[in-house]
Design an enzyme around this catalytic site. Structure first.
Site, mmCIF file in Angstrom:
data_model
loop_
_atom_site.group_PDB
_atom_site.id
_atom_site.type_symbol
_atom_site.label_atom_id
_atom_site.label_comp_id
_atom_site.label_asym_id
_atom_site.label_seq_id
_atom_site.Cartn_x
_atom_site.Cartn_y
_atom_site.Cartn_z
ATOM 1 N N VAL A 102 1.497 7.005 0.711
ATOM 2 C CA VAL A 102 0.722 5.933 1.331
ATOM 3 C C VAL A 102 -0.697 5.942 0.783
ATOM 4 O O VAL A 102 -1.355 6.982 0.730
ATOM 5 C CB VAL A 102 0.691 6.097 2.867
ATOM 6 C CG1 VAL A 102 -0.222 5.056 3.502
ATOM 7 C CG2 VAL A 102 2.099 5.973 3.438
ATOM 8 N N CYS A 103 -1.164 4.779 0.366
ATOM 9 C CA CYS A 103 -2.537 4.628 -0.130
ATOM 10 C C CYS A 103 -3.360 3.969 0.968
ATOM 11 O O CYS A 103 -3.245 2.767 1.223
ATOM 12 C CB CYS A 103 -2.556 3.779 -1.398
ATOM 13 S SG CYS A 103 -4.212 3.550 -2.096
ATOM 14 N N ILE A 104 -4.181 4.774 1.625
ATOM 15 C CA ILE A 104 -5.001 4.273 2.722
ATOM 16 C C ILE A 104 -6.304 5.064 2.738
ATOM 17 O O ILE A 104 -6.318 6.269 2.447
ATOM 18 C CB ILE A 104 -4.242 4.404 4.065
ATOM 19 C CG1 ILE A 104 -4.997 3.705 5.194
ATOM 20 C CG2 ILE A 104 -3.965 5.851 4.408
ATOM 21 C CD1 ILE A 104 -4.193 3.636 6.490
ATOM 22 N N ASN A 127 0.800 -1.226 0.000
ATOM 23 C CA ASN A 127 0.000 0.000 0.000
ATOM 24 C C ASN A 127 0.831 1.274 0.000
ATOM 25 O O ASN A 127 0.339 2.338 0.383
ATOM 26 C CB ASN A 127 -0.956 -0.005 1.193
ATOM 27 C CG ASN A 127 -1.822 -1.246 1.235
ATOM 28 O OD1 ASN A 127 -1.715 -2.047 2.158
ATOM 29 N ND2 ASN A 127 -2.647 -1.441 0.216
#
EC number: 2.3.2.23
Length: 238
Positions: free
Chosen positions: A92-94, A85
């Protein structure tokens, strides 16, 4: 030095910064990149014990928008990270950092996305949880996601993912030594909340002034974060 009028976002960030310095989140250290700029924070993340990231020292940058907290900040790792992620550039991919828009194609519920009640503390806790428990359904790094699933599903027998992480952890030790930081390696050390002193008393003066601006209604009710709780999905397998 004359103090300039603070914007609502600066006031909110000042309150959060002071809160995090007085009641830190376990496993993190927060500082400003520039004492005169509240919109750019530097984060030091300590790898949680009993995980692949144990003993690691990872640096990141949080950049806040002018309309914070109505729009989310961005969170970018400065340390090289191999994770399902985390994009190659460190972003950051969240879900918690995604704007609060209705996007059925994303597979995310609106409640999972950013909203103004979120704060830096919830972001930090979400990031440390993500390190240990990646979301492989919508990866930012497909190769890392495939590799992680092989490691997880084989219960550690496929060691390629773990070996890459350990090499990255080992590479961070020189950076920690250069910064004069002792990285916690036990749960007891990790749970110690390290307070970061301000370089001067200017933040205290600004903080006190906030109460002269009738913002008492902005008091936040935040629960102290429980110390890191081990999870089998991210623990090291022998």
């Amino acid at each position: 030095m004359a103090q300039q009028q603070m914007t609502s976002s600066q006031k909110a960030l000042m309150l959060e910064l002071k809160s995090l310095q007085e009641e830190p989140v376990e496993g993190f250290r927060i500082t400003l990149v520039d004492e005169s700029d509240l919109y750019n924070w530097e984060v030091a993340i300590f790898g949680p014990p009993n995980t692949l990231y144990e003993g690691g020292y990872f640096k990141a940058h949080i950049k806040f928008p002018i309309d914070y907290p109505y729009s989310p900040p961005t969170f970018r790792f400065l340390t090289k990270m191999w994770h399902p992620n985390i994009y190659e550039n460190g972003d950051v991919c969240i879900s918690i950092l995604h704007p609060p828009v209705d996007d059925p194609q994303s597979g995310e519920l609106p409640s999972e996305r950013w909203n103004p009640t979120q704060n830096v503390r919830t972001i930090l806790l979400s990031v440390i949880s993500l390190l240990n428990e990646p979301n492989t359904f919508s990866p930012a790094n497909v190769d890392a996601s495939v590799m992680f699933r092989k490691w997880r599903d084989s219960k550690g027998k496929d060691k390629e993912y773990a070996e890459i992480i350990r090499k990255q952890v080992s590479a961070t030790k020189a950076e920690a030594e250069k910064d004069g930081v002792k990285v916690p390696t036990t749960l007891a050390e990790y749970c110690i909340k390290t307070k970061v002193p301000s370089n001067d008393n200017s933040s205290d003066l600004l903080y006190d002034d906030l109460y002269d601006d009738d913002i008492d209604d902005e008091d936040e009710e935040e629960e102290d974060a429980d110390c890191y709780d081990d999870d089998d999905s991210g623990n090291e397998e022998s």
